[in-house]
Design a protein around this motif. Structure first.
Motif, mmCIF file in Angstrom:
data_model
loop_
_atom_site.group_PDB
_atom_site.id
_atom_site.type_symbol
_atom_site.label_atom_id
_atom_site.label_comp_id
_atom_site.label_asym_id
_atom_site.label_seq_id
_atom_site.Cartn_x
_atom_site.Cartn_y
_atom_site.Cartn_z
ATOM 1 N N TYR A 104 10.236 5.181 -9.905
ATOM 2 C CA TYR A 104 8.845 4.795 -9.645
ATOM 3 C C TYR A 104 8.506 4.709 -8.164
ATOM 4 N N ASP A 105 9.402 5.115 -7.254
ATOM 5 C CA ASP A 105 9.093 5.016 -5.826
ATOM 6 C C ASP A 105 8.285 6.217 -5.352
ATOM 7 N N ALA A 106 7.571 6.013 -4.238
ATOM 8 C CA ALA A 106 6.710 7.042 -3.655
ATOM 9 C C ALA A 106 7.276 7.495 -2.313
ATOM 10 N N LEU A 107 6.539 8.392 -1.656
ATOM 11 C CA LEU A 107 6.949 8.971 -0.370
ATOM 12 C C LEU A 107 5.955 8.579 0.725
ATOM 13 N N PRO A 108 6.440 8.401 1.956
ATOM 14 C CA PRO A 108 5.539 7.977 3.032
ATOM 15 C C PRO A 108 4.682 9.115 3.568
ATOM 16 N N GLY A 109 3.442 8.779 3.950
ATOM 17 C CA GLY A 109 2.621 9.692 4.730
ATOM 18 C C GLY A 109 1.959 10.829 3.998
ATOM 19 N N ILE A 110 2.064 10.897 2.666
ATOM 20 C CA ILE A 110 1.471 12.039 1.950
ATOM 21 C C ILE A 110 0.422 11.576 0.935
ATOM 22 N N GLY A 111 -0.032 10.333 1.066
ATOM 23 C CA GLY A 111 -1.041 9.844 0.136
ATOM 24 C C GLY A 111 -2.314 10.670 0.211
ATOM 25 N N ASN A 112 -2.957 10.837 -0.924
ATOM 26 C CA ASN A 112 -4.179 11.634 -0.993
ATOM 27 C C ASN A 112 -4.991 11.176 -2.190
ATOM 28 N N ALA A 113 -6.296 11.285 -2.054
ATOM 29 C CA ALA A 113 -7.146 11.031 -3.215
ATOM 30 C C ALA A 113 -6.833 12.066 -4.299
ATOM 31 N N ALA A 114 -7.148 11.732 -5.519
ATOM 32 C CA ALA A 114 -6.880 12.645 -6.634
ATOM 33 C C ALA A 114 -7.969 13.707 -6.703
ATOM 34 N N VAL A 115 -8.064 14.491 -5.619
ATOM 35 C CA VAL A 115 -9.042 15.564 -5.502
ATOM 36 C C VAL A 115 -8.313 16.809 -4.991
ATOM 37 N N PRO A 116 -8.845 18.002 -5.253
ATOM 38 C CA PRO A 116 -8.129 19.244 -4.883
ATOM 39 C C PRO A 116 -8.347 19.680 -3.439
ATOM 40 N N ARG A 117 -8.331 18.741 -2.524
ATOM 41 C CA ARG A 117 -8.470 19.031 -1.093
ATOM 42 C C ARG A 117 -7.851 17.869 -0.327
ATOM 43 N N ARG A 118 -7.595 18.074 0.952
ATOM 44 C CA ARG A 118 -6.999 17.027 1.783
ATOM 45 C C ARG A 118 -8.031 15.941 2.025
ATOM 46 N N GLN A 119 -7.785 14.753 1.475
ATOM 47 C CA GLN A 119 -8.739 13.650 1.603
ATOM 48 C C GLN A 119 -7.994 12.328 1.466
ATOM 49 N N PRO A 120 -8.054 11.460 2.485
ATOM 50 C CA PRO A 120 -7.368 10.167 2.392
ATOM 51 C C PRO A 120 -7.894 9.338 1.220
ATOM 52 N N ARG A 121 -7.043 8.469 0.714
ATOM 53 C CA ARG A 121 -7.450 7.561 -0.349
ATOM 54 C C ARG A 121 -8.412 6.508 0.195
ATOM 55 N N GLU A 122 -9.391 6.132 -0.601
ATOM 56 C CA GLU A 122 -10.367 5.139 -0.166
ATOM 57 C C GLU A 122 -9.755 3.762 0.021
ATOM 58 N N ASP A 123 -8.649 3.474 -0.696
ATOM 59 C CA ASP A 123 -8.033 2.158 -0.577
ATOM 60 C C ASP A 123 -7.112 2.051 0.635
ATOM 61 N N GLY A 124 -6.981 3.121 1.417
ATOM 62 C CA GLY A 124 -6.176 3.077 2.623
ATOM 63 C C GLY A 124 -4.690 3.263 2.419
ATOM 64 N N VAL A 125 -4.232 3.460 1.176
ATOM 65 C CA VAL A 125 -2.810 3.677 0.913
ATOM 66 C C VAL A 125 -2.422 5.056 1.437
ATOM 67 N N THR A 126 -1.429 5.098 2.323
ATOM 68 C CA THR A 126 -1.022 6.366 2.935
ATOM 69 C C THR A 126 0.211 6.977 2.283
#
Length: 479
Positions: A104-126
């Motif tokens: 269940y662990d994640a990776l650093p620095g690759i967070g993205n909104a669940a959209v088909p383009r590069r877009q940071p998450r609105e909650d600020g999770v990176t």
């Protein structure tokens, strides 16, 4: 002693047809239970994706899964093997003992909104689920719950365990659990992983050492009296140069990669501390150990050349995956029975848009089921701490398509892919296949015997040896 024991197992196996499966009623029941759990699997996957917690920081993720299993009637032991986010959930008694692995662990620095383009998450999770462990954890827990319910209703014998294994991305969780003997009494272990195809895992991976080299020097004014200083950064740079020279003289199967985790704090101060975090990989444990011995000499040489001191720490060491043919064949039958995920046009369009944005062929998601080849497939890069479990007990793994064909793995694109609602269809497929295979193991003694015989053949009866130093504890991050 090994040959007589193996002979006994073979005698047992001869009494059962090679393709024997569990009773049809139990298999139908576990599929029905998995389908009833589909909504829960989707919700758990979505929550784990939202959390996207890094290795050994998966506090909420581990609690979510452990609490769910406890409510379902599992006996849960938390904080095992010195890791607060590791747990073991158990139900049933006696033999056989079947384990299901969850990550269940994640990776650093690759967070993205669940959209088909590069877009940071609105909650600020990176951080992001670029390897799909949100789906991995949800699917494995779904399989365990479905199997537990059928064990009760069908009165199936045996013990079922769900292992909550943190920090797979740093190759840590299962290594410490293995060292502490948590897998020793298993008759078989089942796992799956998100991927780009639907197949039983059959391609050799790489063994790995995860290490850090810390250099210590003497600070001084970088302009006024640098001769009074000894630069730890010089040592780290010389060490890295040595690694790059080493690359020319290892076989193509080897991989060496590193990052600087500290390198001084101000340019006008001779750095007194610097550190390099690295991985070295190859196709077997012996090769990795030989490479690592060379790397330690490079570190020693860098310290000598710069008048500094150094400390080497082996954080974890992974084996290569040990395959088990009887379990592979059983899981292949169940994958073919369950079929690939039923992705709809929404999921396919999402994948094609991502592929288009990255200049890749717009092939969408794979919905075919790969056959199990007669022999091993071509080797692949990458490592997993599941491999160490496979050297302790018969183990089998499954890959299920969760992201578009050709998308870069461990990337923002796969992090986005694993967060869309339809991604849970892959976790549900994995749950169905693992639950069916679990029923086979619990009700078909011949399958357990064949798996054990194959395991003894491949290991030569050798016991698992942990790469960790005696008494070594996992390095826990600051929360």
């Amino acid at each position: 002693m090994r040959l007589p024991a193996l002979a006994v197992l073979l005698v047992v196996v001869l009494g059962a047809p090679a393709g024997a499966q569990a009773p049809a009623a139990a298999r139908q029941a576990v599929l029905a239970e998995t389908d009833r759990l589909a909504g829960d699997i989707a919700r758990v996957a979505s929550t784990l994706w939202t959390y996207s917690e890094l290795a050994l920081k998966e506090t909420r993720s581990a609690a979510l899964l452990a609490d769910l299993l406890e409510r379902e009637g599992f006996r849960v032991e938390r904080g095992v093997a010195g890791m607060p986010t590791a747990f073991v959930a158990t139900v049933g008694t006696g033999k056989p003992i079947v384990g299901i692995l969850a990550e269940y662990d994640a990776l650093p620095g690759i967070g993205n909104a669940a959209v088909p383009r590069r877009q940071p998450r609105e909650d600020g999770v990176t951080s992001g689920q670029g390897c799909g462990h949100d789906l991995f954890g949800a699917g494995s827990v779904g399989a365990a719950v479905a199997l537990k319910r059928v064990m009760e209703t069908q009165k199936l014998p045996g013990t079922l365990r769900l292992y909550g294994t943190p920090a797979e991305e740093t190759g840590v969780g299962k290594i410490y659990m293995a060292r502490d003997g948590l897998f020793d009494d298993l008759d078989a272990a089942l796992e799956w992983h998100p991927g780009q195809d639907n197949e039983v895992v059959n391609a050799p991976n790489q063994a790995l050492n995860n290490f850090t080299i810390e250099f210590s020097g003497q600070p001084a004014h970088a302009a006024f009296d640098p001769w009074n200083g000894r630069s730890a950064l010089d040592a780290a740079e010389l060490f890295a140069h040595g690694l790059n020279l080493m690359r020319e003289h290892v076989k193509p199967t080897a991989r060496i990669h590193y990052v600087f985790t500290s390198a001084g704090e101000a340019p006008n101060v001779v750095p007194s501390a610097a550190a390099v975090w690295g991985f070295v990989r190859d196709m077997d444990r012996a090769s990795v150990e030989a490479h690592y011995a060379w790397i330690l000499k490079i570190a020693e040489g860098a310290a000598l050349a710069t008048g500094t001191t150094h400390k080497a720490t082996l954080t974890s060491g992974l084996h290569e995956y040990l395959f088990n043919r009887p379990l592979q064949e059983a899981m292949q039958r169940n994958l073919e029975a369950a079929g690939a995920p039923a992705f709809g046009e929404a999921e396919q369009q999402f994948a094609r848009e991502l592929q288009r944005s990255l200049g890749l062929p717009e092939k969408g998601l794979d919905t075919s089921v790969e056959p199990l080849a007669a022999g091993l497939a071509e080797p692949e890069g990458g490592s997993t701490d599941v491999s160490d479990v496979s050297h302790i007990t018969p183990t089998v793994g499954l890959s299920v398509a969760t992201a578009g064909i050709g998308l870069p793995w461990h990337s923002w694109a796969t992090a986005a892919s694993h967060g869309i609602p339809g991604a849970s269809k892959a976790a549900i497929t994995a749950a169905r296949v693992m639950a069916l295979t679990g029923v086979d193991l619990l009700t078909t003694p011949g399958l357990v015997a064949r798996a054990r015989a194959d395991f003894l053949e491949r290991t030569g009866g050798r016991k698992y040896r942990s790469p960790l130093a005696p008494g070594q504890k996992p390095v826990l991050p600051r929360q």
